[in-house]
Design an enzyme around this catalytic site. Structure first.
Site, PDB file in Angstrom:
ATOM      1  N   GLY A  50      15.576 -62.046 -53.013  1.00 55.80           N
ATOM      2  CA  GLY A  50      16.458 -62.491 -51.936  1.00 55.80           C
ATOM      3  C   GLY A  50      15.719 -62.608 -50.633  1.00 55.80           C
ATOM      4  CG  ASN A  51      16.702 -65.121 -47.728  1.00 57.16           C
ATOM      5  OD1 ASN A  51      17.553 -64.909 -46.888  1.00 57.16           O
ATOM      6  ND2 ASN A  51      16.801 -66.103 -48.626  1.00 57.16           N
ATOM      7  NE  ARG A  52      14.651 -58.130 -43.061  1.00 58.64           N
ATOM      8  CZ  ARG A  52      14.047 -57.902 -41.907  1.00 58.64           C
ATOM      9  NH1 ARG A  52      12.827 -58.372 -41.716  1.00 58.64           N
ATOM     10  NH2 ARG A  52      14.630 -57.227 -40.964  1.00 58.64           N
ATOM     11  CB  SER A  53      19.336 -65.402 -44.190  1.00 60.71           C
ATOM     12  OG  SER A  53      20.317 -66.094 -43.461  1.00 60.71           O
TER      13      SER A  53
END
Ligand SMILES: Cc1cc2nc3c(=O)[nH]c(=O)nc-3n(C[C@H](O)[C@H](O)[C@H](O)COP(=O)(O)O)c2cc1C
Length: 417
Positions: free
Chosen positions: A225-228
């Site tokens: 995933g990512n931190r958005s």
């Protein structure tokens, strides 16, 4: 509602400098939710005059509206005639919000009827007017209501799309009043825009916004995933709705509350996001890709949880490329006038990389921001430069994500065909 709130509102006559809001309440089951909207408006320093219809008083009594607002309440033009309330209340308002707006009140407003205090007020108001309709799906979808809503929008009123969900009885569908907190946010945005908000400059437009970060599953419990956080995309969607647009928000894994008047489509992965964006973009005037879409996904999905094995190193994770949705949308526009906006999160050489990305993706605008440990992700604030394909550069100083959203729409609006 606590006692202090009631006393504060009750003592508050229209004091200088407080924005004056007329809260029109018509006779729908959601009238009780307007108490929460009233509380939010008064607590945030607005001077609120409640104008219910006679039907609305069957749901919530005049005593409640009067005590919470600190003003007398009447439904007819015949009370306190020496103060000419049927003209004065509308003339003095900075904002009129009708929540809930029944099918009947929308019809009367569209046809200019003036047979009670609320409909008179709607004719005398020269400030922005917001309607938050709530009714059964059949009433909302009836051609008469559709035409009345279209008429009101054409004249510059902001008619918020109802939410979908549980209606009066056991039935569900579109027609539910959006959450009071979200209607309050619309009111706040419209008031902040001041006189400009009288013209909903995105009215009649359909815009698509993606938000959040995609998750690419490795097995049933793990993902890349990512931190958005999705907050910038949500701000873009909410601001577009407050400027009159029909908004489809495609959100990935944000957990944020639905903004009022916005159709929300939930997705998880990059492939799901692509499918939803392409579908919604087919009739969109603008597409804003604010979501952080994973560039890669695991080549294999393990249908059972990947286990640790004693004495063995874990197997490497092979990745494959995800489709480049921004480039695809830009190259293959649904119609020639469609405006496409991308976002670039860069950690270094921010402007040069942004220019290069704008050219490579083929979009019309690119919002470039610098990201890092404490920058942008999850924050309420953002700082960015908006690059345009014709070489334009608009720096947006550090401030609320909503301010950046207003600037993006300011730049998009004149480009819409
Ligand atoms: C229990 C009940 C719930 C109602 N809910 C709604 C509603 O949610 N939306 C609506 O448009 N009308 C609703 N109505 C019908 C309106 O009350 C009716 O059309 C009335 O004439 C509206 O008057 P007004 O627009 O002056 O408030 C409801 C009626 C009843 C009895």
């Amino acid at each position: 509602m606590d006692e202090a709130t009631v006393n504060d509102a009750a003592s508050g006559k229209a004091s200088a400098g407080r924005p004056r809001v007329v809260l029109g309440v018509s006779g729908g089951i959601a009238a009780y939710k307007a108490c929460e909207l009233l509380r939010r408006l008064t607590e945030s320093g607005h001077d609120v005059r409640v104008v219910p219809t006679a039907s609305a008083l069957n749901f919530v009594g005049a005593a409640t509206w009067s005590a919470l607002s600190g003003h007398p309440v009447s439904t007819e033009v015949w009370d306190d005639v020496h103060e000419v309330p049927h003209v004065r209340i509308g003339q003095q308002a900075d904002l009129v919000v009708v929540a809930p707006a029944t099918a009947d009140t929308l019809a009367k407003a569209a046809h200019g009827l003036a047979d009670d205090l609320l409909t008179n007020t709607l004719l005398t108001a020269r400030c922005p007017v917001v309607f938050a309709p709530a009714m059964h799906t059949e009433m909302w979808e009836h051609p008469a209501t559709r035409e009345n809503v279209a008429t009101l929008r054409r004249r510059g009123a902001l008619v918020i799309e109802p939410a979908s969900g549980r209606l009066t009885g056991v039935d569900t569908g579109k027609g539910r009043l959006p959450e009071p907190a979200e209607i309050f946010e619309v009111c706040r945005r419209v008031l902040a825009r001041g006189a400009d908000a009288a013209v909903a400059d995105l009215a009649g437009r359909h815009v698509v916004v993606s938000a959040g970060g995609t998750r690419e599953p490795l097995d049933p419990v793990r993902y890349l995933g990512n931190r958005s956080s999705g907050k910038q995309g949500y701000a873009l969607a909410a601001v577009a709705a407050a400027r009159g647009a029909r908004v489809t928000l495609i959100e990935a894994n944000t957990g944020l509350p639905d903004p009022a008047g916005v159709d929300v489509v939930r997705v998880g992965t990059a492939l799901q996001l692509r499918e939803a964006v392409l579908k919604a973009a087919a009739d969109a005037d603008a597409v804003v890709m604010a979501a952080a879409v994973a560039d890669f996904r695991p080549a294999e999905y393990a249908s059972g949880k990947i286990k640790k094995k004693d004495g063995q190193e874990p197997a490497p994770v092979a990745l494959v490329r995800n489709p480049d949705i921004l480039a695809e949308i830009s190259a293959d526009r649904a119609h020639p006038g469609q405006v496409v906006v991308g976002f670039a999160a860069e950690t270094d050489d921010v402007l040069a990389n942004g220019r290069e990305k704008l050219r490579r993706k083929g979009c019309d605008l690119l919002v470039v921001n610098e990201v890092g440990e404490r920058k942008t992700f999850g924050s309420e604030q953002n700082e960015a430069v908006v690059l345009t394909a014709d070489g334009g550069e608009t720096p947006v100083p550090y401030g609320p994500k909503e301010a950046l959203a207003e600037i993006v729409w300011d730049l998009v609006a004149p480009q819409l065909g």
